[in-house]
Design a protein around this motif. Structure first.
Motif: not given
Length: 260
Positions: A152, A172-173, A175, A184-186
């Protein structure tokens, strides 16, 4: 007798090497890995699940005290022994429930005593966890689960896999909604689904749900399917395509690889 796993976290290679030699001279313990900064330490804890962490305080990125603070929020953290050249953090070490605070150069006798104390701390934690799980009739008792490292803007955060309520994709993300809030992550939903198939169930093209929190599947008067979550966590829309997987899970069957 099973050896306890030790992770060594220090930004100085010589310091890590010395601690490794000391640990390896003690038959009840084994070094399972090393880390050279705070983010790497959190990632290695998630990967290796050590029993005890030998942790330096002044390291690049997030420091050892912040690492300990984040680990203390986990369901089953490793016992922490600070190994540092500075004595000014001792009071803060108690705040994060460290098992011991050792000043460098660490002596073998002091390390051996601290490791024994840390082992006792972890056994107490496990007994307390077991008692808490048994007292909670809404969710069946579960063994301590692994953690997932998520990068993060604050650095690396560890999330208890068993504490994930649901994950929702938005552009694109993704949660991740969990017992300590939202992150929130990728990661993609596919990443999470493939990595944790026993914990996360697909209920919609943009939603995974933590199976421990599924209470029921209901149908609205308009014909829509909804998953009702435990503990008053609300409802989530279930696509018609994935409703059969939820029904199978509720019936105690193994969901198929692809929804019907």
């Amino acid at each position: 007798m099973k050896k306890q796993k030790i992770l060594i976290a220090d930004d100085e290679p010589l310091a890590r090497e010395r601690l490794r030699r000391l640990v390896e001279s003690l038959p009840e313990y084994q070094v399972c890995g090393e880390a050279g900064d705070g983010d790497a330490t959190l990632a290695r804890v998630a990967e290796l699940q050590p029993d005890i962490l030998l942790l330096d305080i002044r390291m690049p990125g997030i420091d050892g005290m912040e690492v300990a603070t984040r680990l203390s929020q986990l369901q089953n953290p490793p016992a922490i022994i600070f190994c540092t050249a500075y004595d000014s953090y001792a009071i803060q070490a108690f705040d994060v429930q460290a098992a011991a605070y050792l000043l460098k150069p660490v002596r073998k006798s002091a390390l051996e005593e601290a490791l024994a104390r840390a082992g006792r701390v972890n056994r107490v934690q496990l007994r307390a966890l077991s008692g808490m799980s048994s007292a909670n009739t809404a969710i069946p008792p579960q063994p301590p689960e692994a953690q997932m490292p998520v990068r993060t803007h604050r650095g690396t955060e560890l999330i208890d896999i068993a504490g994930i309520h649901y994950c929702q994709a938005d552009q694109k993300y993704v949660t991740i909604h969990h017992t300590r809030g939202e992150t929130v992550s990728d990661y993609t939903l596919k990443d999470l689904e493939n990595a944790y198939p026993n914990h996360l169930l697909r209920i919609h093209r943009n939603t995974l749900v933590g199976v421990r929190f599924i209470q029921a599947l209901k149908r609205t008067p308009e014909g829509h399917n909804l998953v009702l979550l435990r503990d008053g966590l609300g409802e989530l829309h279930v696509s018609r395509r994935h409703a059969s997987c939820v029904r199978q899970w509720l019936q105690g069957q193994q969901p198929g690889q692809s929804p019907l």
